[in-house]
Design an enzyme around this catalytic site. Sequence first.
Site, mmCIF file in Angstrom:
data_model
loop_
_atom_site.group_PDB
_atom_site.id
_atom_site.type_symbol
_atom_site.label_atom_id
_atom_site.label_comp_id
_atom_site.label_asym_id
_atom_site.label_seq_id
_atom_site.Cartn_x
_atom_site.Cartn_y
_atom_site.Cartn_z
ATOM 1 N N ASP A 12 0.864 -1.186 0.000
ATOM 2 C CA ASP A 12 0.000 0.000 0.000
ATOM 3 C C ASP A 12 0.900 1.234 0.000
ATOM 4 O OD1 ASP A 12 -2.238 1.669 0.114
ATOM 5 O OD2 ASP A 12 -2.332 1.629 2.293
ATOM 6 N N SER A 13 0.333 2.381 -0.371
ATOM 7 C CA SER A 13 1.104 3.622 -0.296
ATOM 8 C C SER A 13 1.280 4.047 1.167
ATOM 9 C CB SER A 13 0.408 4.726 -1.086
ATOM 10 O OG SER A 13 -0.893 4.930 -0.599
ATOM 11 N N CYS A 185 -12.045 2.447 -0.077
ATOM 12 C CA CYS A 185 -10.819 3.022 0.488
ATOM 13 C C CYS A 185 -10.444 2.157 1.680
ATOM 14 C CB CYS A 185 -11.070 4.460 0.936
ATOM 15 S SG CYS A 185 -9.693 5.178 1.860
#
Lengths: 269, 269
Positions: A12-13, A185
């Site tokens: 993930d970022s 999200c």
Amino acid sequence: MNAPGLTIGVFDSGFGGLTVLRELLPRIPGARYIYLGDTARLPYGSKSQTTIARYAVESARFLESHGAEHLVIACNTASALALREIRASVAIPVTGVIDPVVEAAHRRHPKGDVLVLATSATVQSHAYQIECAARGLRASEKACPLLVPLVEEGWCEQPVTRDVLRIYLREALAGCTPEAVLLGCTHYPLIAPAIASTLLELGSQAEVIDSARATAIAIEQSIRVSHPATAGTTTFQCYATDSVEKFARLGSQFLGESIPHVELLDLGG
Amino acid sequence: MNAPGLTIGVFDSGFGGLTVLRELLPRIPGARYIYLGDTARLPYGSKSQTTIARYAVESARFLESHGAEHLVIACNTASALALREIRASVAIPVTGVIDPVVEAAHRRHPKGDVLVLATSATVQSHAYQIECAARGLRASEKACPLLVPLVEEGWCEQPVTRDVLRIYLREALAGCTPEAVLLGCTHYPLIAPAIASTLLELGSQAEVIDSARATAIAIEQSIRVSHPATAGTTTFQCYATDSVEKFARLGSQFLGESIPHVELLDLGG
């Protein structure tokens, strides 16, 4: 099912993807997990497709070179904009977060109307809408830019978060009557109960489908085929490209347990 | 005062600096303003000092080469971390947003206690605290990460914004009794009335000092010396490094008037 010896890489970022890891741990025990949060270069959402693909490919290759046999792209932006490039750059199976939740919605509500809650960048990419349309689902997308900072403030239980949800959901429900609400999200699972109860309060019967859980279920199913169930000890190792202290502190909220050790990683500019 | 023919360059990573331009326009009419928002590379707050300095210097040089005779760094992050590099790279006077507001607080409350509201990145830099300490002011700093997204949602008048302010200010006032509250982010002037009334509601008599206004007053004073007052037509030209439509739409909220034309600018990666 248990998957001893199997190594699963999760990318993930930032921290958000830890909600996917949280769902994977009980479903695939006995595996070795490596999580990489590219925190030095977040947010991906405001960057160009070329840059996002370059960053995501670097992270994917790092995880593969560290033994990952299955790669989970637990980042909506990278799943929306760089899945093809990531798949082309590694030799292992790659699962994004968008396809599994849309597939779950389709199985439960074929030809239904769905509402997707996501960040502005994800909504602008229309990745969910496109994926939904391909399965005959009509999707409305609602950008909810305040939800990530609210979760990152740790205000999941604050009344103000309910107030913000009421504003966003009232606006969204004025334009559609969804059978399912997709959480687009990886931060949103932390406020899933508040989202579900706000929907009820506003008179919606929509079912909340969480992409973290849907992704973990999809991976469990694909791994069940390749790995027989036997016992083993689950381990996980976290890497972050920026402040490891912040990662351990904030990340534990997302993972739902403490993160004893985070290793600092330099992927370059 | 009027300053015909004078060109003033205003730089920010985004739209926020338009609150500084808004304060400059009535104070220095007759000038030509060039505003550059480096929207493609925001937020600066999450980047390294080296990168921020490089970006800010590129923008400063662009404004100087387009005729700016005075440069306003209407960006808290660049003012905190790159003012020295910017000053070294251009031959014109440079004013940041931190020094003027701290100077204004010091004039009005010498040796007082001040509370600085800012983004997490600005608070982490402690730029305000250092600047305050240099003038004998005791500063408490409070990170308010939700305020920028609330302003960018256009929710300045929403009750939820008052609720968020109540939480932040109650937490901040538990640790200090300030004579002045400094708005250490160019987005905050849009909610200055809500901040002032929330302070009163919580029993604080602190005066709100806005960095956009303090900066414009400081520039007016420095320009008064070099430019005699005569008549002329005020003009402004905006450049943005990302979506010009978004800049015109969001920016007009910050400027308080419509932005008829925005030019797209490529400063590279």
